[in-house]
Scaffold this motif. Structure first.
Motif, PDB file in Angstrom:
ATOM      1  N   GLN A  88       0.829  -1.205   0.000  1.00  0.00           N
ATOM      2  CA  GLN A  88       0.000   0.000   0.000  1.00  0.00           C
ATOM      3  C   GLN A  88       0.865   1.257   0.000  1.00  0.00           C
ATOM      4  O   GLN A  88       0.531   2.251  -0.652  1.00  0.00           O
ATOM      5  CB  GLN A  88      -0.939  -0.009   1.208  1.00  0.00           C
ATOM      6  CG  GLN A  88      -2.035  -1.066   1.118  1.00  0.00           C
ATOM      7  CD  GLN A  88      -2.879  -1.159   2.372  1.00  0.00           C
ATOM      8  OE1 GLN A  88      -2.685  -0.406   3.325  1.00  0.00           O
ATOM      9  NE2 GLN A  88      -3.811  -2.099   2.387  1.00  0.00           N
ATOM     10  N   ALA A  89       1.985   1.204   0.704  1.00  0.00           N
ATOM     11  CA  ALA A  89       2.857   2.367   0.815  1.00  0.00           C
ATOM     12  C   ALA A  89       3.718   2.590  -0.424  1.00  0.00           C
ATOM     13  O   ALA A  89       4.091   3.730  -0.722  1.00  0.00           O
ATOM     14  CB  ALA A  89       3.752   2.221   2.043  1.00  0.00           C
ATOM     15  N   MET A  90       4.025   1.527  -1.153  1.00  0.00           N
ATOM     16  CA  MET A  90       4.986   1.682  -2.262  1.00  0.00           C
ATOM     17  C   MET A  90       4.371   1.552  -3.643  1.00  0.00           C
ATOM     18  O   MET A  90       5.006   1.897  -4.644  1.00  0.00           O
ATOM     19  CB  MET A  90       6.123   0.661  -2.129  1.00  0.00           C
ATOM     20  CG  MET A  90       5.757  -0.771  -2.488  1.00  0.00           C
ATOM     21  SD  MET A  90       7.203  -1.873  -2.444  1.00  0.00           S
ATOM     22  CE  MET A  90       6.432  -3.441  -2.875  1.00  0.00           C
ATOM     23  N   ASP A  91       3.145   1.053  -3.740  1.00  0.00           N
ATOM     24  CA  ASP A  91       2.577   0.691  -5.041  1.00  0.00           C
ATOM     25  C   ASP A  91       2.643   1.852  -6.033  1.00  0.00           C
ATOM     26  O   ASP A  91       3.070   1.688  -7.177  1.00  0.00           O
ATOM     27  CB  ASP A  91       1.136   0.231  -4.851  1.00  0.00           C
ATOM     28  CG  ASP A  91       0.693  -0.746  -5.940  1.00  0.00           C
ATOM     29  OD1 ASP A  91       1.553  -1.142  -6.760  1.00  0.00           O
ATOM     30  OD2 ASP A  91      -0.487  -1.098  -5.977  1.00  0.00           O
ATOM     31  N   ALA A  92       2.247   3.041  -5.584  1.00  0.00           N
ATOM     32  CA  ALA A  92       2.227   4.196  -6.483  1.00  0.00           C
ATOM     33  C   ALA A  92       3.631   4.630  -6.899  1.00  0.00           C
ATOM     34  O   ALA A  92       3.812   5.224  -7.964  1.00  0.00           O
ATOM     35  CB  ALA A  92       1.504   5.357  -5.815  1.00  0.00           C
ATOM     36  N   LYS A  93       4.629   4.326  -6.072  1.00  0.00           N
ATOM     37  CA  LYS A  93       6.007   4.729  -6.360  1.00  0.00           C
ATOM     38  C   LYS A  93       6.659   3.841  -7.422  1.00  0.00           C
ATOM     39  O   LYS A  93       7.646   4.245  -8.042  1.00  0.00           O
ATOM     40  CB  LYS A  93       6.853   4.678  -5.085  1.00  0.00           C
ATOM     41  CG  LYS A  93       6.343   5.540  -3.942  1.00  0.00           C
ATOM     42  CD  LYS A  93       7.201   5.327  -2.696  1.00  0.00           C
ATOM     43  CE  LYS A  93       6.668   6.096  -1.511  1.00  0.00           C
ATOM     44  NZ  LYS A  93       7.460   5.861  -0.284  1.00  0.00           N
ATOM     45  N   LEU A  94       6.126   2.637  -7.615  1.00  0.00           N
ATOM     46  CA  LEU A  94       6.767   1.669  -8.508  1.00  0.00           C
ATOM     47  C   LEU A  94       6.344   1.823  -9.959  1.00  0.00           C
ATOM     48  O   LEU A  94       6.997   1.291 -10.850  1.00  0.00           O
ATOM     49  CB  LEU A  94       6.456   0.236  -8.050  1.00  0.00           C
ATOM     50  CG  LEU A  94       6.907  -0.172  -6.650  1.00  0.00           C
ATOM     51  CD1 LEU A  94       6.592  -1.650  -6.418  1.00  0.00           C
ATOM     52  CD2 LEU A  94       8.381   0.105  -6.430  1.00  0.00           C
ATOM     53  N   GLY A  95       5.255   2.544 -10.200  1.00  0.00           N
ATOM     54  CA  GLY A  95       4.700   2.551 -11.538  1.00  0.00           C
ATOM     55  C   GLY A  95       3.876   1.296 -11.768  1.00  0.00           C
ATOM     56  O   GLY A  95       3.672   0.479 -10.869  1.00  0.00           O
ATOM     57  N   LYS A  96       3.400   1.127 -12.975  1.00  0.00           N
ATOM     58  CA  LYS A  96       2.481   0.018 -13.260  1.00  0.00           C
ATOM     59  C   LYS A  96       3.211  -1.325 -13.278  1.00  0.00           C
ATOM     60  O   LYS A  96       4.174  -1.508 -14.005  1.00  0.00           O
ATOM     61  CB  LYS A  96       1.787   0.242 -14.600  1.00  0.00           C
ATOM     62  CG  LYS A  96       0.736  -0.804 -14.911  1.00  0.00           C
ATOM     63  CD  LYS A  96      -0.113  -0.411 -16.098  1.00  0.00           C
ATOM     64  CE  LYS A  96      -1.125  -1.492 -16.449  1.00  0.00           C
ATOM     65  NZ  LYS A  96      -2.009  -1.840 -15.329  1.00  0.00           N
ATOM     66  N   ILE A  97       2.740  -2.238 -12.444  1.00  0.00           N
ATOM     67  CA  ILE A  97       3.207  -3.628 -12.442  1.00  0.00           C
ATOM     68  C   ILE A  97       1.974  -4.507 -12.574  1.00  0.00           C
ATOM     69  O   ILE A  97       0.967  -4.290 -11.898  1.00  0.00           O
ATOM     70  CB  ILE A  97       3.975  -3.975 -11.147  1.00  0.00           C
ATOM     71  CG1 ILE A  97       5.238  -3.120 -11.018  1.00  0.00           C
ATOM     72  CG2 ILE A  97       4.352  -5.454 -11.119  1.00  0.00           C
ATOM     73  CD1 ILE A  97       5.993  -3.343  -9.719  1.00  0.00           C
ATOM     74  N   ASP A  98       2.051  -5.487 -13.434  1.00  0.00           N
ATOM     75  CA  ASP A  98       0.921  -6.389 -13.649  1.00  0.00           C
ATOM     76  C   ASP A  98       0.509  -7.021 -12.321  1.00  0.00           C
ATOM     77  O   ASP A  98       1.350  -7.449 -11.526  1.00  0.00           O
ATOM     78  CB  ASP A  98       1.328  -7.489 -14.645  1.00  0.00           C
ATOM     79  CG  ASP A  98       0.123  -8.286 -15.137  1.00  0.00           C
ATOM     80  OD1 ASP A  98      -0.494  -8.986 -14.313  1.00  0.00           O
ATOM     81  OD2 ASP A  98      -0.188  -8.202 -16.332  1.00  0.00           O
ATOM     82  N   VAL A  99      -0.803  -7.093 -12.097  1.00  0.00           N
ATOM     83  CA  VAL A  99      -1.300  -7.625 -10.830  1.00  0.00           C
ATOM     84  C   VAL A  99      -0.833  -9.063 -10.599  1.00  0.00           C
ATOM     85  O   VAL A  99      -0.635  -9.492  -9.457  1.00  0.00           O
ATOM     86  CB  VAL A  99      -2.846  -7.522 -10.773  1.00  0.00           C
ATOM     87  CG1 VAL A  99      -3.505  -8.449 -11.799  1.00  0.00           C
ATOM     88  CG2 VAL A  99      -3.352  -7.799  -9.367  1.00  0.00           C
TER      89      VAL A  99
END
Length: 266
Positions: A88-99
């Motif tokens: 939750q804390a890092m998802d937006a920082k990583l850019g798009k990664i396939d679920v």
């Protein structure tokens, strides 16, 4: 099938962190706190390639641990493992990664990756839900323990008697206090949710290491608030004063923020 596993501390320091481990069946990266290009060049130092990786494990969402994860995951279609709060804390920082590449590795669990068991444990650091790892195979183990403000007796028991450790020696207290950091940042580093100083790292080792322990690597040194030789000397002296066989029963090794340790079998 070969016994144990091989590892290299690709980078360790306040500017970026990454750890590589391989068995006959799996090749795993823990954290990628440098650019994808730099991680690729560090892997090349030990004659390895990012396309051969199976997964990336994440300790926490600070940039010196996740900077290159998004790029590597996308380019090489790598599975990424972290606990729910860290995601939750890092998802937006990583850019798009396939679920399909996103996986949960909860704190204080053991997961099996091929022929390797990995145990996660929580630490005290100012992140969402920081966790580090103990890697186990063929009755051998390696413990990663950096980015924590203190080591409780409970944590010391969880990580006790590993064959090798990467332990935090982040700062010298006097250098930090006299340095140019703001008072708030100094207080953060010195707090129970900050980083281990040289003496605290040594004290944690005294409580954790055992007769199996052969290698201790000093990690996450601050460029501004520590000196490699001072960190090494402090660890050596503190363990010697505790009547532990420094240089005889085990050895102490330095790490670097920008060059890999040699690939070592445990």
């Amino acid at each position: 099938m070969r016994k144990g596993f091989q590892y290299s501390i690709l980078a360790s320091g306040s500017s970026g962190n990454s750890f590589y481990l391989e068995t006959d069946q799996k090749k795993i990266l823990v954290d990628a706190g440098l650019s994808g290009k730099k991680i690729t060049s560090l892997l090349a130092e030990i004659d390895r390639k990012p396309e051969d990786l199976d997964a990336i494990l994440v300790t926490h969402e600070h940039s010196d641990h996740i900077h290159g994860i998004g790029v590597l995951a996308r380019k090489y279609h790598l599975d990424v493992y972290a606990n729910e709060a860290t995601w939750q804390a890092m998802d937006a920082k990583l850019g798009k990664i396939d679920v399909a590449q996103k996986h949960i590795f909860e704190r204080e669990k053991v997961m099996t990756f091929g022929d390797l068991d990995i145990e996660s444990f929580g630490v005290s650091h100012d992140a969402a839900d920081p966790q580090f790892y103990r890697f186990m195979k063929d009755d051998k183990s390696f413990v990663m323990l950096t980015d924590t403000g203190y080591v409780s007796d409970r944590l010391a028991a969880i990580v006790e008697n590993a064959d090798a450790y990467l332990i935090e020696s982040n700062h010298d207290i006097e250098i930090l206090r006299a340095g140019s950091y703001s008072w708030n940042l100094k207080q953060r580093i010195l707090s129970d949710k900050g980083h281990l100083c040289n003496e605290d790292g040594a004290e944690a080792m005294i409580r954790s290491m055992g007769n199996r322990t052969k290698k201790i690597y000093l990690g996450h040194l601050s460029k501004e608030n520590n000196i490699r030789e001072l960190a090494h000397m402090t660890m050596t002296n503190e363990l010697a004063q505790a009547d532990l066989g420094v240089g005889i029963d085990f050895k102490i090794y330095d790490t670097s923020p920008d060059s890999a340790t040699k690939l070592t079998r445990i």
